[in-house]
Design an enzyme around this catalytic site. Structure first.
Site, PDB file in Angstrom:
ATOM      1  N   ASP A  71     -17.587  -6.552 -43.406  1.00  0.00           N
ATOM      2  CA  ASP A  71     -16.923  -5.691 -42.428  1.00  0.00           C
ATOM      3  C   ASP A  71     -15.721  -4.998 -43.049  1.00  0.00           C
ATOM      4  O   ASP A  71     -15.456  -3.828 -42.785  1.00  0.00           O
ATOM      5  CB  ASP A  71     -16.455  -6.519 -41.219  1.00  0.00           C
ATOM      6  CG  ASP A  71     -17.627  -6.922 -40.347  1.00  0.00           C
ATOM      7  OD1 ASP A  71     -18.780  -6.565 -40.702  1.00  0.00           O
ATOM      8  OD2 ASP A  71     -17.402  -7.592 -39.320  1.00  0.00           O
ATOM      9  N   ASP A 113     -14.988  -1.107 -43.206  1.00  0.00           N
ATOM     10  CA  ASP A 113     -13.776  -0.525 -42.630  1.00  0.00           C
ATOM     11  C   ASP A 113     -13.061   0.369 -43.634  1.00  0.00           C
ATOM     12  O   ASP A 113     -12.517   1.410 -43.291  1.00  0.00           O
ATOM     13  CB  ASP A 113     -12.809  -1.626 -42.168  1.00  0.00           C
ATOM     14  CG  ASP A 113     -13.352  -2.339 -40.941  1.00  0.00           C
ATOM     15  OD1 ASP A 113     -14.292  -1.802 -40.319  1.00  0.00           O
ATOM     16  OD2 ASP A 113     -12.849  -3.439 -40.615  1.00  0.00           O
ATOM     17  N   SER A 125     -42.419   5.691 -14.342  1.00  0.00           N
ATOM     18  CA  SER A 125     -42.238   4.246 -14.242  1.00  0.00           C
ATOM     19  C   SER A 125     -43.600   3.597 -14.526  1.00  0.00           C
ATOM     20  O   SER A 125     -44.524   4.279 -14.944  1.00  0.00           O
ATOM     21  CB  SER A 125     -41.679   3.862 -12.884  1.00  0.00           C
ATOM     22  OG  SER A 125     -42.407   4.474 -11.873  1.00  0.00           O
ATOM     23  N   GLU A 171     -45.734  -4.360 -26.001  1.00  0.00           N
ATOM     24  CA  GLU A 171     -44.292  -4.382 -26.256  1.00  0.00           C
ATOM     25  C   GLU A 171     -43.611  -5.232 -25.203  1.00  0.00           C
ATOM     26  O   GLU A 171     -44.184  -5.472 -24.150  1.00  0.00           O
ATOM     27  CB  GLU A 171     -43.736  -2.945 -26.169  1.00  0.00           C
ATOM     28  CG  GLU A 171     -44.374  -2.009 -27.162  1.00  0.00           C
ATOM     29  CD  GLU A 171     -44.065  -0.538 -26.895  1.00  0.00           C
ATOM     30  OE1 GLU A 171     -43.342  -0.247 -25.923  1.00  0.00           O
ATOM     31  OE2 GLU A 171     -44.538   0.284 -27.665  1.00  0.00           O
ATOM     32  N   LYS A 192     -41.112  -5.663 -22.187  1.00  0.00           N
ATOM     33  CA  LYS A 192     -40.499  -4.773 -21.197  1.00  0.00           C
ATOM     34  C   LYS A 192     -39.053  -5.203 -21.081  1.00  0.00           C
ATOM     35  O   LYS A 192     -38.738  -6.223 -20.474  1.00  0.00           O
ATOM     36  CB  LYS A 192     -41.217  -4.890 -19.858  1.00  0.00           C
ATOM     37  CG  LYS A 192     -40.677  -3.906 -18.845  1.00  0.00           C
ATOM     38  CD  LYS A 192     -41.628  -3.797 -17.671  1.00  0.00           C
ATOM     39  CE  LYS A 192     -41.252  -2.659 -16.763  1.00  0.00           C
ATOM     40  NZ  LYS A 192     -39.989  -2.851 -16.087  1.00  0.00           N
ATOM     41  N   ASP A 235     -35.290  -5.364 -20.021  1.00  0.00           N
ATOM     42  CA  ASP A 235     -34.620  -5.135 -18.755  1.00  0.00           C
ATOM     43  C   ASP A 235     -33.279  -4.467 -19.022  1.00  0.00           C
ATOM     44  O   ASP A 235     -32.261  -5.120 -19.176  1.00  0.00           O
ATOM     45  CB  ASP A 235     -34.427  -6.486 -18.061  1.00  0.00           C
ATOM     46  CG  ASP A 235     -34.383  -6.317 -16.569  1.00  0.00           C
ATOM     47  OD1 ASP A 235     -34.590  -5.187 -16.100  1.00  0.00           O
ATOM     48  OD2 ASP A 235     -34.142  -7.317 -15.878  1.00  0.00           O
ATOM     49  N   TYR A 286     -39.088   3.324 -27.332  1.00  0.00           N
ATOM     50  CA  TYR A 286     -40.461   2.928 -27.005  1.00  0.00           C
ATOM     51  C   TYR A 286     -41.430   4.085 -26.813  1.00  0.00           C
ATOM     52  O   TYR A 286     -42.592   3.878 -26.539  1.00  0.00           O
ATOM     53  CB  TYR A 286     -40.501   1.988 -25.801  1.00  0.00           C
ATOM     54  CG  TYR A 286     -39.868   2.533 -24.537  1.00  0.00           C
ATOM     55  CD1 TYR A 286     -40.382   3.647 -23.908  1.00  0.00           C
ATOM     56  CD2 TYR A 286     -38.773   1.892 -23.965  1.00  0.00           C
ATOM     57  CE1 TYR A 286     -39.822   4.137 -22.752  1.00  0.00           C
ATOM     58  CE2 TYR A 286     -38.201   2.376 -22.800  1.00  0.00           C
ATOM     59  CZ  TYR A 286     -38.734   3.501 -22.198  1.00  0.00           C
ATOM     60  OH  TYR A 286     -38.181   3.972 -21.052  1.00  0.00           O
ATOM     61  N   LYS A 314     -46.186  -8.574 -15.848  1.00  0.00           N
ATOM     62  CA  LYS A 314     -44.922  -9.250 -15.607  1.00  0.00           C
ATOM     63  C   LYS A 314     -44.981 -10.733 -15.968  1.00  0.00           C
ATOM     64  O   LYS A 314     -46.035 -11.365 -15.881  1.00  0.00           O
ATOM     65  CB  LYS A 314     -44.536  -9.108 -14.127  1.00  0.00           C
ATOM     66  CG  LYS A 314     -44.144  -7.701 -13.725  1.00  0.00           C
ATOM     67  CD  LYS A 314     -42.900  -7.264 -14.473  1.00  0.00           C
ATOM     68  CE  LYS A 314     -42.294  -5.992 -13.946  1.00  0.00           C
ATOM     69  NZ  LYS A 314     -41.571  -6.116 -12.709  1.00  0.00           N
ATOM     70  N   CYS A 362     -29.492  -5.285  19.455  1.00  0.00           N
ATOM     71  CA  CYS A 362     -29.091  -4.810  18.127  1.00  0.00           C
ATOM     72  C   CYS A 362     -27.691  -5.326  17.792  1.00  0.00           C
ATOM     73  O   CYS A 362     -26.763  -5.131  18.577  1.00  0.00           O
ATOM     74  CB  CYS A 362     -29.113  -3.281  18.115  1.00  0.00           C
ATOM     75  SG  CYS A 362     -28.373  -2.576  16.644  1.00  0.00           S
ATOM     76  N   CYS A 413     -25.192  -1.951  17.651  1.00  0.00           N
ATOM     77  CA  CYS A 413     -24.781  -1.133  18.803  1.00  0.00           C
ATOM     78  C   CYS A 413     -24.970  -1.867  20.128  1.00  0.00           C
ATOM     79  O   CYS A 413     -24.568  -1.378  21.178  1.00  0.00           O
ATOM     80  CB  CYS A 413     -25.547   0.181  18.823  1.00  0.00           C
ATOM     81  SG  CYS A 413     -27.281  -0.014  19.271  1.00  0.00           S
ATOM     82  N   CYS A 463     -34.316  -1.623  16.998  1.00  0.00           N
ATOM     83  CA  CYS A 463     -33.243  -1.245  17.919  1.00  0.00           C
ATOM     84  C   CYS A 463     -33.752  -0.011  18.666  1.00  0.00           C
ATOM     85  O   CYS A 463     -34.288   0.915  18.056  1.00  0.00           O
ATOM     86  CB  CYS A 463     -31.989  -0.910  17.118  1.00  0.00           C
ATOM     87  SG  CYS A 463     -30.771   0.010  18.053  1.00  0.00           S
ATOM     88  N   CYS A 489     -28.068   4.836  17.381  1.00  0.00           N
ATOM     89  CA  CYS A 489     -27.351   3.653  16.895  1.00  0.00           C
ATOM     90  C   CYS A 489     -26.636   4.003  15.582  1.00  0.00           C
ATOM     91  O   CYS A 489     -27.254   4.526  14.658  1.00  0.00           O
ATOM     92  CB  CYS A 489     -28.346   2.516  16.663  1.00  0.00           C
ATOM     93  SG  CYS A 489     -27.665   1.125  15.760  1.00  0.00           S
TER      94      CYS A 489
END
Ligand code: IVH
Length: 673
Positions: free
Chosen positions: A35, A39, A84, A115, A117, A119, A226, A315, A409, A412, A427, A432
């Site tokens: 590092d 730097d 999506s 691959e 997925k 998050d 991706y 999933k 409700c 209201c 309701c 409302c």
């Protein structure tokens, strides 16, 4: 002069050396220097650039540190929409996806790229002449936020590519905060007394959407690319896998856990292995993405709505935990539904703190015998709201109480009723405040009319002050500027911004307006189907049930809801006022094209033998024609395949629409090509 040349040379040299070490460090995770040495190189470069500002270029590694804060993000139109993914949850569902896909490509064999997925947060990066010019969020898939400055601070995103590349291209990937970075960030925040992020995804999203990129620069964000999006002068490889290899050679960071597989059984195996190993990964992932590898087949398979047919997410099983159900709360939705939700003792489930969870409806609570005071099992699956699976009956003390739906409700006080054959209680007061506020928020939301500056608190204030009673009133606010400015937290500048956002919203596409109206059961995708098929609000409003049902994706529930919506006097009045205010309630006129099938609209019914329906539609579109799901008066031809469904044919016959056999369609396409 000679001196300046020398400096220039040294700057170029330093940039190349630093870029190389950046790549080793951020992309390959394999640094070659310490590092301190790094730097030192940076310090030298910075010093030279300060001394010779003319030699400073935007792709210099010193420019990653963050720029002056912006007031708001600009909007970026995506050249190709960001899609999506559909989901599968079991080997059976995966097989079904595979069978469906194989059929669509007529049994042709194909490979898969698998691959993780990740998050995180989807971004699109555009490079022009090798330089990173724009970085944008997904937004609604069509328009995202311009977060270029922030993305420039992420070490694993190349600011420029040196190798030969298309003059303009776009790559897409997932920005994420590695688990370790997330933990550290939350520790620091706890020490500073700041609110904690609930999970790495929120933390990543919060970090890149900072108006001050110095803050982004401090967060240890990372990216995996991706896919390749829009490219100019396409000379790129024929498969997804090779495209990833190519992007890797340009310096992009590609997940080393990607795999090229040849059978669906291998895909199952890949999934199985990663279910076991997911906890050991340095990032959060909620499943795998399975992609058809051939780009030609991807093209042929196309999309359905916002989802590609050529990919799906498999999933991972949900993560479960137990906690205590303190109470059951009721929220009132846009359509007046009384939605029960679980108020939980905060518990960590798979590293995420859960305080509330979905309870769906009264019957569901009864069926699962969930009682207030119970110890309950809660589960979290990816991005969806956590839900209560059921009670742990063995832990009951006898003090638990059954739940009954309130008869009035909670917002209201009006009577709440549950229509026969429905699972939800409503309701009965359409005025409302909870409903009106929710409708207002929904109307102004991103997927709707996208009116920046009208969110939860502003909607509440406008209603409370009586400045707005329904969505149409928003367009009258321009005459109430003084009153707006007098409101709390509404400085003149923000009032001007809100009014200009309202003005801009008049030009949203028809599908967005239909979605924004908040018709029961009409989501974004259905709104697109309706806009495409009807072309204007007036035509949708006067559609008969038969006409609605002839669209393949519309069932009785949706048709009834549309008819009921447009029947209501209040809604008729709102639509009239939107029209008077100048809101665009028609599809934008399509530019006339000089193609042989321009102006012709086709609907296909039944099975085609010579090609898949998608291919037929693609060929029609290539020649300038349009295709729709349902027969209307605008339909030029109905193509009748084998075993046609009843409604389209009957309706076409009643309208006298021209009919073509598959053979005749093929001839027509041949003639016109
Ligand atoms: S492919 C057109 N690959 O998942 C296919 N997406 O539900 C869509 N995601 O918003 C993108 N990891 O941000 C793809 N390896 C991966 C991914 C991935 C995460 C996200 C992506 C998208 C969402 C789709």
């Amino acid at each position: 002069m000679a001196d300046l040349d020398k400096v220039k040379k040294r700057i170029e040299q330093l940039k190349a050396i630093i870029n190389y070490h950046n790549y080793r460090y951020y992309v390959l995770d394999s640094p070659e220097i310490s590092d301190a040495e790094y730097d030192e190189l940076m310090r030298e470069l910075k010093q030279l650039e300060e001394q010779y500002p003319r030699l400073l270029t935007p792709d210099s590694p010193t420019q990653r540190v963050g720029a002056a804060p912006v007031e708001a993000f600009g909007v970026v139109e995506h050249p190709l929409p960001l899609l999506s993914l559909g989901n599968v949850f079991s080997n059976e569902e995966l097989q079904a996806w595979f069978t469906r896909t194989s059929k669509l490509v007529e049994g042709q064999q194909f490979n898969f790229t698998c691959e993780h997925k990740i998050d995180g947060l989807a971004v699109a990066l555009t490079y022009v002449n090798g330089q990173l010019t724009t970085g944008a969020t997904r937004g609604d898939g069509f328009r995202g936020e311009d977060i270029t400055q922030n993305l420039r601070t992420i070490g694993s995103i190349p600011l420029s590519v040196t190798k030969e590349a298309p003059p303009r291209f776009e790559v897409r990937g997932e920005i994420f905060l590695p688990k370790a970075g997330f933990k550290k960030l939350n520790q620091e925040r706890a020490e500073e007394g700041l609110p904690l992020f609930a999970n790495p995804r929120n933390a990543a999203a919060g970090s890149v959407r900072q108006l001050d990129s110095h803050i982004t620069a401090k967060r240890p964000l990372d990216i995996y690319i991706y896919m390749l999006g829009y490219t100019e002068d396409k000379v790129t490889p024929p498969t997804h896998w090779e495209t990833m290899e190519y992007l890797k050679s340009l310096g992009f960071k590609i997940n080393p856990n990607n795999a090229l597989l040849t059978t669906i059984e291998q895909v199952e195996e890949y999934h199985r292995i990663w279910v076991e190993r997911r906890e050991s990964l340095p990032y959060e992932t909620d499943g795998i993405v399975v992609k058809v590898d051939s780009l030609d087949l991807q093209q042929r398979l196309g999309n359905i709505g916002h989802e590609p047919r050529w990919a799906t997410a498999y999933k991972f099983p949900a993560i479960q935990g137990t906690t205590h159900l303190i109470d059951i709360g009721i929220s009132v939705g846009r359509t007046g539904t009384l939605n029960p939700y679980a108020i939980l003792e905060p518990a960590s489930v798979g590293g995420v703190t859960i305080k509330q969870a979905a309870l769906h409806n009264e019957d569901d609570i009864r069926r699962k015998d969930i009682r207030i005071g119970d110890t309950v099992i809660v589960q979290r699956a990816g991005e969806v709201i956590p839900e209560v699976v059921g009670p742990v009956a063995s832990k009951r003390s006898g003090q638990e109480k059954s739940f009954t739906m309130p008869s009035h409700c909670p917002v209201c006080g009006a009577e709440a009723i549950r229509p026969e054959s429905e699972v939800m209680t409503y309701c009965t007061n359409s005025a409302c405040p909870a409903q009106v506020q929710d409708r207002l928020e929904h109307f102004a939301s991103r997927g709707g009319m996208d009116i920046r500056g009208i969110g939860e608190s502003q909607s509440a204030t406008l209603l409370k002050e009586g400045l707005v009673k329904n969505i149409a009133d928003l367009y009258d606010l321009k005459d109430k500027k003084e009153q707006l400015i007098s409101l709390e937290r509404m400085a003149e500048k923000s009032v001007v911004n809100v009014l200009s956002a309202i003005e801009k919203s008049k030009d949203r596409p028809l599908s967005r307006v239909i979605f924004a109206l908040g018709i029961l059961h009409i989501g974004e995708e259905m709104a697109e189907v309706l806009a495409k098929n009807f072309g204007s609000i007036d035509r949708l409003a006067s559609a008969s049930q038969e006409e609605l049902l002839s669209i393949s994706t519309i069932g009785a529930k949706i048709a009834d809801s549309i008819i009921a919506f447009f029947k209501q006097e209040e809604n008729k009045d709102i639509i009239k006022r939107l029209k008077d205010a100048g809101v665009r309630l028609e599809e934008e006129a399509v530019k006339p094209r000089e193609l042989p099938l321009a102006g012709m609209e086709f609907v296909i019914t039944g099975r085609l033998e010579a090609f898949s329906r998608q291919e037929a539609e693609a060929r029609i579109k290539n020649l300038g024609g349009t295709t729709k799901d349902s027969v209307t008066r605008q339909t030029t031809c109905l193509v009748v395949g084998t075993d046609p469904g009843g409604s389209k044919l009957t309706y076409a016959q009643s309208l006298g629409t021209e009919q073509l056999t598959e053979e005749e369609l093929i001839q027509l396409l041949r003639q016109k090509t």
